[in-house]
Design an enzyme around this catalytic site. Structure first.
Site, PDB file in Angstrom:
ATOM      1  N   TYR A   1      -2.055   0.358  10.113  1.00  0.00           N
ATOM      2  CA  TYR A   1      -2.299  -0.575   9.046  1.00  0.00           C
ATOM      3  C   TYR A   1      -0.657  -0.178   8.085  1.00  0.00           C
ATOM      4  CZ  TYR A   1      -3.493  -1.007   4.169  1.00  0.00           C
ATOM      5  OH  TYR A   1      -3.785  -1.542   2.799  1.00  0.00           O
TER       6      TYR A   1
ATOM      7  N   LYS B   1       1.875  -3.214   6.919  1.00  0.00           N
ATOM      8  CA  LYS B   1       2.258  -3.392   5.167  1.00  0.00           C
ATOM      9  C   LYS B   1       3.573  -3.259   5.204  1.00  0.00           C
ATOM     10  CE  LYS B   1      -1.595  -4.454   3.341  1.00  0.00           C
ATOM     11  NZ  LYS B   1      -1.713  -5.688   2.987  1.00  0.00           N
TER      12      LYS B   1
ATOM     13  N   SER C   1       0.644  -1.197   0.025  1.00  0.00           N
ATOM     14  CA  SER C   1      -0.014  -0.001  -0.066  1.00  0.00           C
ATOM     15  C   SER C   1       0.730   1.385  -0.119  1.00  0.00           C
ATOM     16  CB  SER C   1      -0.959   0.084   1.309  1.00  0.00           C
ATOM     17  OG  SER C   1      -1.531   1.113   1.351  1.00  0.00           O
TER      18      SER C   1
END
Length: 332
Positions: A143, A147, A119
């Protein structure tokens, strides 16, 4: 490599299911594992399906061995930024625990190639735009951090065990299958385009626009939106690159074009004839003013170019799934 089996973790989800269709069209056999906590079993249409959690390393290794799989696409992860701030433990368990379990299964079953769904959240608030792959990675939420840790884990396992990989950092995935077979179905829905179209259709509350005082052309955030069909084909191109002997890599997948929130709403009205009811709200902490990709490396290495990522095309393909009729959605 015709009909070669490809393990697709999270293959019942939004992006994973579109990747399965793209793989099938390219002559591969997608073998899906998904625990269906956010995915939908009826989206698995192009190959075998195993309902299991990617963190179950022994079961995953068994599926890999059963189908003699040598190549994996990894989409299974929790993916809500706001939720990651409220419940970071879930993200470390799912995203990092799932990554380690999958990598261990890959080592056990002697997997050769891994495509990772990463991402642009790994970049955090970038120092410059558009964002290149060598931009500093300083994520600002759990988040994004999970990643980035996932990327680092893949590099470590690749060095130790000889696995080749493609890490794909993509921007705002949106749209729907142009053939109408698949769509975005999140619960809860948090993404701008679905929420805006649901509001336009009268199926959701008015849209909240978070922040109107950013240093952009109209004061609202600017994002790079990439059609999910383009994104899926980017994964197939990355797989083909590795199969052809290409080196491991990390690439941005985006359109290279930015749209502000107000520009998106204007385009929804242009395409559908329906105005989006909206109200302005305060900024959300940690929202960068602008996030746009420099897609030139993906074009150079993979020959990747977006074909469906104009905002009008994105809206036309997605609108029927969010309460706007086909006629309205095609009335560009």
């Amino acid at each position: 490599m015709a009909d070669a089996p490809i393990l697709v973790t999270g293959g019942a989800g939004f992006i994973g299911s579109h990747a399965c269709k793209a793989l099938s069209l390219a002559g591969f056999l997608p073998v899906v594992i998904d625990n269906l906590c956010t995915g939908h079993g009826d989206s698995v249409k192009w190959g075998p399906f195993y309902e299991l959690d990617v963190r179950n390393s022994l079961a995953v290794a068994d599926v890999i061995s059963r189908h003699d799989i040598r190549h994996v696409m990894h989409f299974a992860a929790s993916a809500y930024v706001g939720e990651s701030v409220r419940n970071p433990g879930k993200y470390y368990q799912n995203n990092i625990g799932g990554m380690q379990a999958l990598l261990d299964a890959c080592v056990t079953a002697k997997v050769e190639n891994l495509i990772f769904s990463s991402s642009c959240a790994t970049y955090g608030i970038p120092e410059s735009q558009p964002i290149r792959e060598d931009s500093p990675q300083n994520p600002i939420n759990p988040y994004g951090r999970t990643k980035l840790i996932g990327e680092q884990m893949i590099r470590d396992y690749a060095h130790a065990y000889g696995i080749k990989y493609a890490t794909l950092r993509y921007f705002n995935a949106c749209g729907a299958d142009p053939d109408g077979e698949l769509a975005e179905r999140h619960d809860p829905e948090t993404h701008l385009l679905p929420l805006a179209m649901l509001a336009a259709a009268g199926l959701h509350d008015e849209l909240q626009i978070f922040g109107t005082d950013y240093a952009t052309q109209d004061g609202t955030c600017v994002r790079d939106y990439i059609h999910v069909d383009d994104l899926a084909h980017g994964h197939v191109a990355a797989l083909q690159h590795l199969l052809d002997g290409g080196a491991s890599l990390a690439l941005n997948l985006g359109s290279g074009k930015g749209h502000s929130v107000l520009q998106v709403l204007e385009e929804i009205e242009n395409v559908t004839g329906r105005k989006v009811p909206a109200r302005f709200a305060a900024r959300r902490p940690g929202d960068p003013p602008v996030l746009t990709a420099d897609p030139s490396l993906a074009a150079e290495v993979l020959g990747f170019h977006t074909l469906h990522s104009s905002m009008a095309q994105i809206i036309r393909d997605a609108a029927p799934f969010f309460g706007l009729s086909k006629k309205e959605a095609q009335n560009a």
